[in-house]
Scaffold this motif. Structure first.
Motif, PDB file in Angstrom:
ATOM      1  N   ASP A 157      11.051  -0.893  -3.022  1.00  0.00           N
ATOM      2  CA  ASP A 157      12.385  -1.136  -2.459  1.00  0.00           C
ATOM      3  C   ASP A 157      12.647  -0.245  -1.248  1.00  0.00           C
ATOM      4  OD1 ASP A 157      13.036  -3.106  -4.296  1.00  0.00           O
ATOM      5  OD2 ASP A 157      14.160  -1.755  -5.606  1.00  0.00           O
ATOM      6  N   GLU A 158      12.047   0.948  -1.242  1.00  0.00           N
ATOM      7  CA  GLU A 158      12.305   1.912  -0.172  1.00  0.00           C
ATOM      8  C   GLU A 158      11.256   1.904   0.936  1.00  0.00           C
ATOM      9  OE1 GLU A 158      12.743   5.676  -2.176  1.00  0.00           O
ATOM     10  OE2 GLU A 158      14.589   5.048  -3.173  1.00  0.00           O
ATOM     11  N   ALA A 159      10.125   1.228   0.713  1.00  0.00           N
ATOM     12  CA  ALA A 159       9.043   1.225   1.702  1.00  0.00           C
ATOM     13  C   ALA A 159       9.497   0.530   2.976  1.00  0.00           C
ATOM     14  CB  ALA A 159       7.812   0.523   1.130  1.00  0.00           C
ATOM     15  N   VAL A 169       0.831  -1.207   0.000  1.00  0.00           N
ATOM     16  CA  VAL A 169       0.000   0.000   0.000  1.00  0.00           C
ATOM     17  C   VAL A 169       0.864   1.255   0.000  1.00  0.00           C
ATOM     18  CG1 VAL A 169      -1.655   1.345   1.387  1.00  0.00           C
ATOM     19  CG2 VAL A 169      -2.059  -1.086   0.946  1.00  0.00           C
ATOM     20  N   LYS A 170       1.928   1.263   0.792  1.00  0.00           N
ATOM     21  CA  LYS A 170       2.802   2.440   0.813  1.00  0.00           C
ATOM     22  C   LYS A 170       3.450   2.683  -0.549  1.00  0.00           C
ATOM     23  CE  LYS A 170       3.907   2.763   5.744  1.00  0.00           C
ATOM     24  NZ  LYS A 170       5.003   2.847   6.733  1.00  0.00           N
ATOM     25  N   ALA A 171       3.941   1.616  -1.189  1.00  0.00           N
ATOM     26  CA  ALA A 171       4.567   1.761  -2.505  1.00  0.00           C
ATOM     27  C   ALA A 171       3.529   2.198  -3.539  1.00  0.00           C
ATOM     28  CB  ALA A 171       5.223   0.447  -2.927  1.00  0.00           C
ATOM     29  N   HIS A 172       2.361   1.588  -3.486  1.00  0.00           N
ATOM     30  CA  HIS A 172       1.279   1.932  -4.412  1.00  0.00           C
ATOM     31  C   HIS A 172       0.896   3.405  -4.274  1.00  0.00           C
ATOM     32  CE1 HIS A 172      -2.657   1.480  -6.469  1.00  0.00           C
ATOM     33  NE2 HIS A 172      -3.085   2.297  -5.521  1.00  0.00           N
ATOM     34  N   ALA A 173       0.661   3.850  -3.052  1.00  0.00           N
ATOM     35  CA  ALA A 173       0.216   5.223  -2.822  1.00  0.00           C
ATOM     36  C   ALA A 173       1.260   6.235  -3.288  1.00  0.00           C
ATOM     37  CB  ALA A 173      -0.118   5.445  -1.349  1.00  0.00           C
ATOM     38  N   ALA A 174       2.521   5.987  -2.962  1.00  0.00           N
ATOM     39  CA  ALA A 174       3.578   6.926  -3.370  1.00  0.00           C
ATOM     40  C   ALA A 174       3.686   6.995  -4.891  1.00  0.00           C
ATOM     41  CB  ALA A 174       4.914   6.514  -2.753  1.00  0.00           C
ATOM     42  N   ALA A 175       3.682   5.846  -5.547  1.00  0.00           N
ATOM     43  CA  ALA A 175       3.790   5.829  -7.009  1.00  0.00           C
ATOM     44  C   ALA A 175       2.535   6.424  -7.654  1.00  0.00           C
ATOM     45  CB  ALA A 175       4.014   4.398  -7.496  1.00  0.00           C
ATOM     46  N   GLU A 176       1.379   6.157  -7.073  1.00  0.00           N
ATOM     47  CA  GLU A 176       0.124   6.704  -7.593  1.00  0.00           C
ATOM     48  C   GLU A 176       0.128   8.230  -7.506  1.00  0.00           C
ATOM     49  OE1 GLU A 176      -4.405   5.308  -7.096  1.00  0.00           O
ATOM     50  OE2 GLU A 176      -3.476   5.979  -5.216  1.00  0.00           O
ATOM     51  N   GLU A 177       0.632   8.765  -6.414  1.00  0.00           N
ATOM     52  CA  GLU A 177       0.707  10.223  -6.277  1.00  0.00           C
ATOM     53  C   GLU A 177       1.648  10.819  -7.309  1.00  0.00           C
ATOM     54  OE1 GLU A 177       1.590  11.218  -2.191  1.00  0.00           O
ATOM     55  OE2 GLU A 177      -0.187  10.137  -1.474  1.00  0.00           O
ATOM     56  N   GLN A 178       2.781  10.155  -7.546  1.00  0.00           N
ATOM     57  CA  GLN A 178       3.775  10.686  -8.479  1.00  0.00           C
ATOM     58  C   GLN A 178       3.346  10.555  -9.938  1.00  0.00           C
ATOM     59  OE1 GLN A 178       7.465   8.734  -7.427  1.00  0.00           O
ATOM     60  NE2 GLN A 178       7.085   9.162  -5.272  1.00  0.00           N
ATOM     61  N   ALA A 179       2.696   9.459 -10.283  1.00  0.00           N
ATOM     62  CA  ALA A 179       2.351   9.209 -11.683  1.00  0.00           C
ATOM     63  C   ALA A 179       0.967   9.718 -12.057  1.00  0.00           C
ATOM     64  CB  ALA A 179       2.421   7.714 -11.977  1.00  0.00           C
ATOM     65  N   PHE A 180       0.005   9.484 -11.203  1.00  0.00           N
ATOM     66  CA  PHE A 180      -1.389   9.768 -11.534  1.00  0.00           C
ATOM     67  C   PHE A 180      -1.863  11.093 -10.945  1.00  0.00           C
ATOM     68  CE2 PHE A 180      -5.970   9.114 -10.445  1.00  0.00           C
ATOM     69  CZ  PHE A 180      -6.471   9.102 -11.736  1.00  0.00           C
ATOM     70  N   TYR A 181      -1.803  11.199  -9.623  1.00  0.00           N
ATOM     71  CA  TYR A 181      -2.370  12.390  -8.993  1.00  0.00           C
ATOM     72  C   TYR A 181      -1.600  13.666  -9.340  1.00  0.00           C
ATOM     73  CZ  TYR A 181      -5.897   9.710  -6.591  1.00  0.00           C
ATOM     74  OH  TYR A 181      -6.986   8.922  -6.326  1.00  0.00           O
ATOM     75  N   SER A 182      -0.297  13.576  -9.548  1.00  0.00           N
ATOM     76  CA  SER A 182       0.445  14.784  -9.935  1.00  0.00           C
ATOM     77  C   SER A 182      -0.013  15.287 -11.299  1.00  0.00           C
ATOM     78  CB  SER A 182       1.952  14.510  -9.954  1.00  0.00           C
ATOM     79  OG  SER A 182       2.281  13.608 -10.994  1.00  0.00           O
ATOM     80  N   THR A 183      -0.438  14.387 -12.162  1.00  0.00           N
ATOM     81  CA  THR A 183      -0.924  14.766 -13.488  1.00  0.00           C
ATOM     82  C   THR A 183      -2.338  15.333 -13.416  1.00  0.00           C
ATOM     83  OG1 THR A 183       0.446  13.096 -14.548  1.00  0.00           O
ATOM     84  CG2 THR A 183      -1.424  13.931 -15.823  1.00  0.00           C
ATOM     85  N   SER A 194       3.426   3.856 -17.297  1.00  0.00           N
ATOM     86  CA  SER A 194       4.868   3.623 -17.358  1.00  0.00           C
ATOM     87  C   SER A 194       5.561   4.250 -16.145  1.00  0.00           C
ATOM     88  CB  SER A 194       5.417   4.206 -18.665  1.00  0.00           C
ATOM     89  OG  SER A 194       6.814   4.221 -18.650  1.00  0.00           O
ATOM     90  N   VAL A 195       5.207   5.487 -15.845  1.00  0.00           N
ATOM     91  CA  VAL A 195       5.785   6.171 -14.682  1.00  0.00           C
ATOM     92  C   VAL A 195       5.392   5.435 -13.399  1.00  0.00           C
ATOM     93  CG1 VAL A 195       5.776   8.324 -13.336  1.00  0.00           C
ATOM     94  CG2 VAL A 195       5.870   8.415 -15.841  1.00  0.00           C
ATOM     95  N   PHE A 196       4.135   5.042 -13.291  1.00  0.00           N
ATOM     96  CA  PHE A 196       3.655   4.336 -12.097  1.00  0.00           C
ATOM     97  C   PHE A 196       4.448   3.044 -11.883  1.00  0.00           C
ATOM     98  CE2 PHE A 196       0.916   1.054 -10.220  1.00  0.00           C
ATOM     99  CZ  PHE A 196       0.662   1.638  -8.984  1.00  0.00           C
ATOM    100  N   GLU A 197       4.592   2.241 -12.920  1.00  0.00           N
ATOM    101  CA  GLU A 197       5.299   0.957 -12.784  1.00  0.00           C
ATOM    102  C   GLU A 197       6.755   1.175 -12.366  1.00  0.00           C
ATOM    103  OE1 GLU A 197       3.787  -1.854 -12.697  1.00  0.00           O
ATOM    104  OE2 GLU A 197       1.875  -1.269 -13.547  1.00  0.00           O
ATOM    105  N   ARG A 198       7.395   2.151 -12.973  1.00  0.00           N
ATOM    106  CA  ARG A 198       8.797   2.446 -12.634  1.00  0.00           C
ATOM    107  C   ARG A 198       8.913   2.943 -11.191  1.00  0.00           C
ATOM    108  NH1 ARG A 198       9.577   6.087 -16.187  1.00  0.00           N
ATOM    109  NH2 ARG A 198       9.640   7.891 -14.842  1.00  0.00           N
ATOM    110  N   ARG A 199       8.054   3.895 -10.810  1.00  0.00           N
ATOM    111  CA  ARG A 199       8.115   4.460  -9.462  1.00  0.00           C
ATOM    112  C   ARG A 199       7.701   3.437  -8.411  1.00  0.00           C
ATOM    113  NH1 ARG A 199      11.572   7.533  -8.268  1.00  0.00           N
ATOM    114  NH2 ARG A 199      10.517   7.556  -6.276  1.00  0.00           N
ATOM    115  N   LYS A 200       6.737   2.591  -8.719  1.00  0.00           N
ATOM    116  CA  LYS A 200       6.294   1.606  -7.732  1.00  0.00           C
ATOM    117  C   LYS A 200       7.425   0.646  -7.379  1.00  0.00           C
ATOM    118  CE  LYS A 200       3.005  -1.966  -6.779  1.00  0.00           C
ATOM    119  NZ  LYS A 200       2.254  -2.995  -7.453  1.00  0.00           N
TER     120      LYS A 200
END
Length: 161
Positions: A149-151, A46-60, A138-144
């Motif tokens: 790894d960092e969660a 969930v932590k990895a998903h949320a962070a990547a979702e914010e960076q890829a989806f919600y930021s857009t 693409s951004v989501f998969e890369r960031r997730k």
């Protein structure tokens, strides 16, 4: 409607995995090694998903005036869910306090992902192109992958007694 290989496919696939993990946590014996492992897996996912979702989806979509308020609401729910995960990690899983906090987390998380799937994603498809959706995936998969790894499991009590 979202098309194959878009951000929505990835987000919904994660949501399905998270729902399945919650069901497994519910079925596991509280405090058992298996229960703890499932909860830790859920937390990291969930932590990895949320962070990547914010960076890829919600930021857009934050840049889309019609979706700004929904975006802020969803991101604030991410913070509430993360706080609950951290609080649960610091609580004895055999305690009533853990059960109460877990029930709240479960309810909030399911509400959040239902809201995304039923309201936010359909609204986003109205303002995004297929190319936008594929790029965000693409951004989501890369960031997730990086976020996973960092969660960390971060046991923190929000309210110290």
């Amino acid at each position: 409607m979202a098309h194959a290989n878009t951000i929505f496919d990835s987000l919904i696939a994660d949501h399905r995995k998270h729902r399945a993990l919650l069901e497994q946590i519910d079925a596991a014996e509280a405090g058992s090694t298996h229960h703890r492992a499932l909860f830790e897996e859920f937390t990291l996912e969930v932590k990895a998903h949320a962070a990547a979702e914010e960076q890829a989806f919600y930021s857009t979509i934050m840049r889309k005036p019609t979706l700004t308020e929904e975006t802020r609401h969803s991101v604030s729910e991410h913070k509430e869910i993360e706080d609950l995960l951290n609080e649960l990690a610091a609580t004895d899983p055999k305690s009533d306090e853990w059960e109460d906090s877990y029930a709240e987390l479960r309810h909030q998380y399911l509400h959040h992902i239902d809201e995304e799937e039923e309201d936010v994603f359909p609204a986003a498809t109205e303002v995004l192109s297929e190319e936008d959706e594929r790029h965000m995936r693409s951004v989501f998969e890369r960031r997730k992958a990086i976020e996973k790894d960092e969660a960390e499991i971060t046991p923190e009590k929000e309210h110290q007694e």
